[in-house]
Scaffold this motif. Structure first.
Motif, PDB file in Angstrom:
ATOM      1  N   ALA A  36      42.475  -7.583  43.575  1.00 45.15           N
ATOM      2  CA  ALA A  36      41.555  -8.291  44.463  1.00 45.15           C
ATOM      3  C   ALA A  36      40.132  -7.780  44.292  1.00 45.15           C
ATOM      4  O   ALA A  36      39.169  -8.527  44.458  1.00 45.15           O
ATOM      5  CB  ALA A  36      42.005  -8.127  45.910  1.00 45.15           C
ATOM      6  N   GLN A  37      39.995  -6.486  43.957  1.00 51.18           N
ATOM      7  CA  GLN A  37      38.682  -5.906  43.678  1.00 51.18           C
ATOM      8  C   GLN A  37      38.698  -5.303  42.280  1.00 51.18           C
ATOM      9  O   GLN A  37      39.392  -4.327  42.027  1.00 51.18           O
ATOM     10  CB  GLN A  37      38.320  -4.837  44.712  1.00 51.18           C
ATOM     11  N   TYR A  46      31.922  -7.736  47.508  1.00 54.75           N
ATOM     12  CA  TYR A  46      32.977  -7.492  48.491  1.00 54.75           C
ATOM     13  C   TYR A  46      32.459  -7.126  49.881  1.00 54.75           C
ATOM     14  O   TYR A  46      33.256  -6.826  50.775  1.00 54.75           O
ATOM     15  CB  TYR A  46      33.896  -6.362  47.994  1.00 54.75           C
ATOM     16  N   PRO A  48      31.046  -7.917  53.454  1.00 59.70           N
ATOM     17  CA  PRO A  48      30.804  -8.993  54.428  1.00 59.70           C
ATOM     18  C   PRO A  48      29.351  -8.985  54.894  1.00 59.70           C
ATOM     19  O   PRO A  48      28.714  -7.931  54.988  1.00 59.70           O
ATOM     20  CB  PRO A  48      31.760  -8.652  55.572  1.00 59.70           C
ATOM     21  N   GLU A 201      44.400 -15.937  45.245  1.00 65.85           N
ATOM     22  CA  GLU A 201      43.799 -16.021  46.578  1.00 65.85           C
ATOM     23  C   GLU A 201      43.817 -17.448  47.114  1.00 65.85           C
ATOM     24  O   GLU A 201      43.921 -17.657  48.324  1.00 65.85           O
ATOM     25  CB  GLU A 201      42.387 -15.436  46.571  1.00 65.85           C
ATOM     26  N   LYS A 206      43.108 -17.163  51.258  1.00 64.55           N
ATOM     27  CA  LYS A 206      42.338 -16.029  51.765  1.00 64.55           C
ATOM     28  C   LYS A 206      41.407 -15.546  50.664  1.00 64.55           C
ATOM     29  O   LYS A 206      41.859 -15.041  49.627  1.00 64.55           O
ATOM     30  CB  LYS A 206      43.285 -14.906  52.189  1.00 64.55           C
ATOM     31  N   ASN A 208      38.231 -13.069  49.780  1.00 68.48           N
ATOM     32  CA  ASN A 208      37.559 -11.882  50.298  1.00 68.48           C
ATOM     33  C   ASN A 208      36.408 -11.427  49.403  1.00 68.48           C
ATOM     34  O   ASN A 208      36.302 -10.248  49.055  1.00 68.48           O
ATOM     35  CB  ASN A 208      38.567 -10.738  50.473  1.00 68.48           C
ATOM     36  N   HIS A 209      35.552 -12.356  49.031  1.00 70.94           N
ATOM     37  CA  HIS A 209      34.412 -11.988  48.191  1.00 70.94           C
ATOM     38  C   HIS A 209      33.362 -13.090  48.232  1.00 70.94           C
ATOM     39  O   HIS A 209      33.629 -14.224  48.649  1.00 70.94           O
ATOM     40  CB  HIS A 209      34.859 -11.744  46.747  1.00 70.94           C
ATOM     41  N   ALA A 271      35.330 -18.044  54.093  1.00 64.01           N
ATOM     42  CA  ALA A 271      34.716 -17.071  53.184  1.00 64.01           C
ATOM     43  C   ALA A 271      33.208 -17.274  53.118  1.00 64.01           C
ATOM     44  O   ALA A 271      32.445 -16.306  52.984  1.00 64.01           O
ATOM     45  CB  ALA A 271      35.327 -17.193  51.792  1.00 64.01           C
ATOM     46  N   ILE A 274      31.730 -15.387  56.006  1.00 68.08           N
ATOM     47  CA  ILE A 274      31.864 -13.930  55.966  1.00 68.08           C
ATOM     48  C   ILE A 274      31.128 -13.318  54.774  1.00 68.08           C
ATOM     49  O   ILE A 274      30.427 -12.311  54.914  1.00 68.08           O
ATOM     50  CB  ILE A 274      33.354 -13.537  55.924  1.00 68.08           C
ATOM     51  N   TYR A 275      31.280 -13.940  53.598  1.00 69.01           N
ATOM     52  CA  TYR A 275      30.714 -13.381  52.366  1.00 69.01           C
ATOM     53  C   TYR A 275      29.582 -14.234  51.784  1.00 69.01           C
ATOM     54  O   TYR A 275      28.677 -13.721  51.147  1.00 69.01           O
ATOM     55  CB  TYR A 275      31.809 -13.213  51.309  1.00 69.01           C
TER      56      TYR A 275
END
Length: 336
Positions: A36-37, A46, A48, A201, A206, A208-209, A271, A274-275
């Motif tokens: 994921a990272q 990564y 937020p 993802e 989901k 996350n980036h 996303a 958030i990102y």
């Protein structure tokens, strides 16, 4: 695209032929995973955005320009999959290294000698294919050595690989997620593995980036916002022009759950709050990039987008996204 395999395996027992289904989980487990990272945990990819992040003084004008481009070019924001989106091939320690020869596809009359050195031994799996489309992108990632290779206008001729541009990144897990100037495939030096939507993802809904996004027109190349280190922007003297590298987000006050959108569209909207997005290229329309399914189909695995998108075409996944509620962040936002 490779033919999809049968979901059934035949076997004979006591002269009787039976048919047994191949479990979808087994197919999923046979695909090497990309973490994921991939880059440094401190990478901007990564982190937020704080709800009270500052807003660019020209944010409203930029939103107006974004909506103008969307309206003028197909009226939608699409998601690239098979064309103009990079497949990601994960190589293990046993994948044999091959030479990738630089070639002068742009007829500049010269070849960067450092690329030949970087591409002397690239662990490209035998089944690998570049993306469809004129950019013919391809990414190779080898976790065991913490290395990434990117290729632009890649091709295989008589069994030998060559590419017009790209790069090799060593110690990727400590890298901020930016190619050193002037390497990498996007116009901004921002790697696909940072801003593409991965298959895994999207399956999980989901993200996350930060997400990379291409505009049709970005302001002239001399105006660049970090984290970009270069630009192919060509809009001259446009006071409302959006620079490449500029970041923006969906207003955190938007109630995403109440939006009438495809589930994948809602995942992207969350996303985006958030990102956010980063402008990383120009294209023929406003687009996001997803991991090219050739990373699966060239191994004779099913195209996962049949399940991820269902009957909805890629250009309609983001229908209902409140693009008029975008918020553009200041130039060089987050720069160390």
């Amino acid at each position: 695209m490779a033919l999809l395999p049968s979901r059934y395996a035949k076997f004979a027992m006591l002269g009787i032929c039976a048919i047994m289904p191949v479990p979808p989980v087994a197919l999923a487990q046979s695909v090497p995973k990309v973490p994921a990272q991939v880059f440094s945990p401190e990478s901007f990819w990564y982190k937020p955005l704080p709800p009270d992040a500052p807003i660019h003084p020209n944010s409203n004008l930029f939103v107006r320009e974004f909506l103008r481009q969307k309206r003028s070019y197909y009226g939608t924001v699409s998601i690239n999959t098979v064309k103009y989106a990079s497949p990601v091939y994960v190589a293990d320690e046993n994948t044999q290294g091959v030479v990738v020869r630089p070639w002068d596809c742009q007829k500049k009359g010269s070849i960067d000698p450092s690329l030949a050195e970087k591409w002397k031994s690239v662990p490209i799996p035998a089944y690998a294919q570049p993306a469809d489309g004129t950019d013919a992108e391809m990414t190779v990632y080898r976790p065991a050595t913490d290395q990434i290779w990117e290729f632009w206008v890649a091709r295989k001729i008589d069994g030998a690989w060559e590419a017009c541009w790209g790069g090799r990144m060593d110690k990727a897990s400590g890298n901020p997620g930016i190619w050193p100037f002037p390497y990498g495939t996007t116009a901004t030096g921002l790697p696909f593995l940072g801003g593409q939507l991965s298959i895994d993802e999207l399956m999980k809904k989901k993200i996350n980036h930060v997400m990379g996004i291409s505009l049709v027109k970005a302001v002239k190349a001399s105006v660049v916002s970090w984290p970009a280190n270069r630009s192919d922007g060509d809009a001259e003297n446009d006071k409302n022009g959006i620079p490449e590298g500029l970041r923006f987000r969906l207003d955190p006050a938007v109630d995403v759950d109440s939006l009438k959108m495809h589930p994948i569209g809602k995942a992207i909207a969350r996303a985006a709050q958030i990102y956010g997005f980063v402008v990383w290229d120009q294209a023929g329309s406003i687009t996001l990039r997803a991991e090219n399914p050739k990373s699966r189909t060239t191994r004779n695995l099913p195209d996962p987008f049949d399940d991820i998108f269902g009957a909805t075409p890629a250009y309609a996944i983001l229908e209902g996204f409140p693009w008029d509620r975008l918020q553009f962040l200041p130039m060089d936002y987050g720069k160390p």
